[in-house]
Scaffold this motif. Structure first.
Motif, PDB file in Angstrom:
ATOM      1  N   SER A  96       2.898  -6.362  -1.555  1.00 32.62           N
ATOM      2  CA  SER A  96       3.088  -5.173  -0.708  1.00 32.62           C
ATOM      3  C   SER A  96       3.025  -3.901  -1.534  1.00 32.62           C
ATOM      4  O   SER A  96       2.414  -2.899  -1.124  1.00 32.62           O
ATOM      5  N   HIS A 156      -0.514  -2.850  -2.416  1.00 30.68           N
ATOM      6  CA  HIS A 156      -1.297  -2.306  -1.305  1.00 30.68           C
ATOM      7  C   HIS A 156      -0.764  -0.963  -0.802  1.00 30.68           C
ATOM      8  O   HIS A 156      -1.358  -0.372   0.100  1.00 30.68           O
ATOM      9  N   ASN A 157       0.312  -0.501  -1.397  1.00 24.87           N
ATOM     10  CA  ASN A 157       0.880   0.779  -0.968  1.00 24.87           C
ATOM     11  C   ASN A 157       1.073   1.770  -2.112  1.00 24.87           C
ATOM     12  O   ASN A 157       1.591   2.867  -1.900  1.00 24.87           O
ATOM     13  N   GLN A 193       8.716   5.440  -5.400  1.00 26.66           N
ATOM     14  CA  GLN A 193       7.823   4.666  -4.536  1.00 26.66           C
ATOM     15  C   GLN A 193       7.853   3.184  -4.902  1.00 26.66           C
ATOM     16  O   GLN A 193       7.933   2.315  -4.027  1.00 26.66           O
ATOM     17  N   LYS A 243      -3.221  -8.071   2.383  1.00 23.81           N
ATOM     18  CA  LYS A 243      -1.934  -7.508   2.744  1.00 23.81           C
ATOM     19  C   LYS A 243      -1.255  -8.362   3.806  1.00 23.81           C
ATOM     20  O   LYS A 243      -1.904  -8.855   4.706  1.00 23.81           O
TER      21      LYS A 243
END
Length: 215
Positions: free
Chosen positions: A135, A138-139, A178, A215
């Motif tokens: 995750s 992908h972010n 983040q 994802k």
């Protein structure tokens, strides 16, 4: 821990490896984990301040760390600043120093850190599940940070090194925030993982994982 006041500007500590571990520190991490090394040092200084051997931290400090068979001998000498120059009266010792640092612990300074590592911000992020690593990949799309993935004692760890030349402190803090949405900051040292863990991806871990897992 033994504390000895050498003179008006120098104090000496001796702490056994057993005492270090009893305090909750790993014997290796105090060398390679900056925050843990600082925590141990200031814990020792606080104990000295509560004793008759207190040494005021009102100037630069010269810190000599001697690794002995049964523990560490740490000699702390306070320097005096005059006209912008630093005067240090360093006691002579016949022991070989495994690590010596000159740290600028100026009273009232914003930078009161004992730097036992390097100038680059490094972090080891632990993940509860490999899906969290996927995750994150992908972010998080900043791919010029050095990052490598390890598996150690049932947990995945991402070691990240920030480039001080490319990103300022605020930008690094934002990126760190983040990444920590998907994992947690770990106290484990990268050196311990490299020795005992399994290397999953050596470099560019996040871009490789992004391209390898949907994802």
């Amino acid at each position: 821990m033994d504390i000895e006041r050498v003179n008006d500007t120098t104090i000496k500590f001796f702490i056994t490896y057993t005492d270090i571990e009893d305090r909750g520190f790993d014997r290796d991490e105090i060398w390679y984990n900056r925050e843990r090394g600082e925590e141990l040092f200031f814990e020792m200084m606080n104990e000295a301040n509560d004793s008759d051997d207190a040494l005021e931290l009102d100037g630069p400090l010269w810190i000599q760390v001697h690794a002995l068979d049964k523990g560490l001998e740490i000699v702390v000498t306070r320097g005096q600043v005059s006209d912008g120059s630093v005067k240090l009266e360093i006691p002579v010792t016949d022991k070989e120093s495994d690590e010596t640092n000159l740290v600028d612990l100026m009273s009232g300074s914003e930078d009161d850190d004992l730097d036992l590592a390097n100038d680059h911000l490094e972090i080891v992020i632990g993940f509860k599940d490999f899906e969290d690593v996927i995750s994150l990949s992908h972010n998080f799309f900043i791919d010029d940070l050095y990052n490598e993935l390890y598996h150690f004692e049932g947990t995945y760890y991402l070691h990240v090194v920030f480039n001080d030349d490319s990103y300022n402190e605020d930008e690094q803090d934002d990126m760190l925030s983040q990444m920590l949405e998907y994992g947690y900051e770990s106290d484990i040292s990268i050196y311990r993982m490299k020795e005992y863990g399994k290397e999953i991806v050596r470099e560019n871990a996040l871009p490789i994982i992004r391209s390898s897992f949907s994802k």
